[in-house]
Write a protein that holds these residues in place. Sequence first.
Motif: not given
Length: 107
Positions: A14, A17-20, A46-47, A50-51, A53-54
Motif C-alpha cells: 500500500q 502504491f504497488d497494486s499487484v 486488484l481493480d 488500483e482505483e 490508489n489513483q
Amino acid sequence: MNLPKVIEDLVNAQNSFDSVSYANCFSENAVVFDEGKTHNGRPEILDWIEESNQKYKSVMKPLECAENGTGIVLSAECSGTFPGSPITLQFHFDIADGYIQSLKVTG
C-alpha cells in the motif's frame, strides 16, 4: 509492532502504491468490504485497490494490531488526498494459509 507477514506485506505494498503486490496478499476467492461495496476475488480486489490508489494516494501507518476471535484487527492512520485526511481506520482480517481471506475496513 509484530504484524503477521501477509499484513506487513500488504502495508508495504500500500505504501509503495504497488497494486499487484497488494492484491497478491489475498487468496483467489477473498472478499473485501470497503466504503459500502463488496469486492469478490483477486481480480476485483486488484481493480479496487488500483482505483483507490489513483484516487486517494493513501498510505498506512500501523498503530495497533490485535487478535479478535478468529481474526486480526489492525488500526492504522491513513493519510492521502481524501477529505478528513489523516484518519484512523480499522482493518478486520481473516487469514488462512498465509493469505488474506477477507478484509473489512471500518472507521
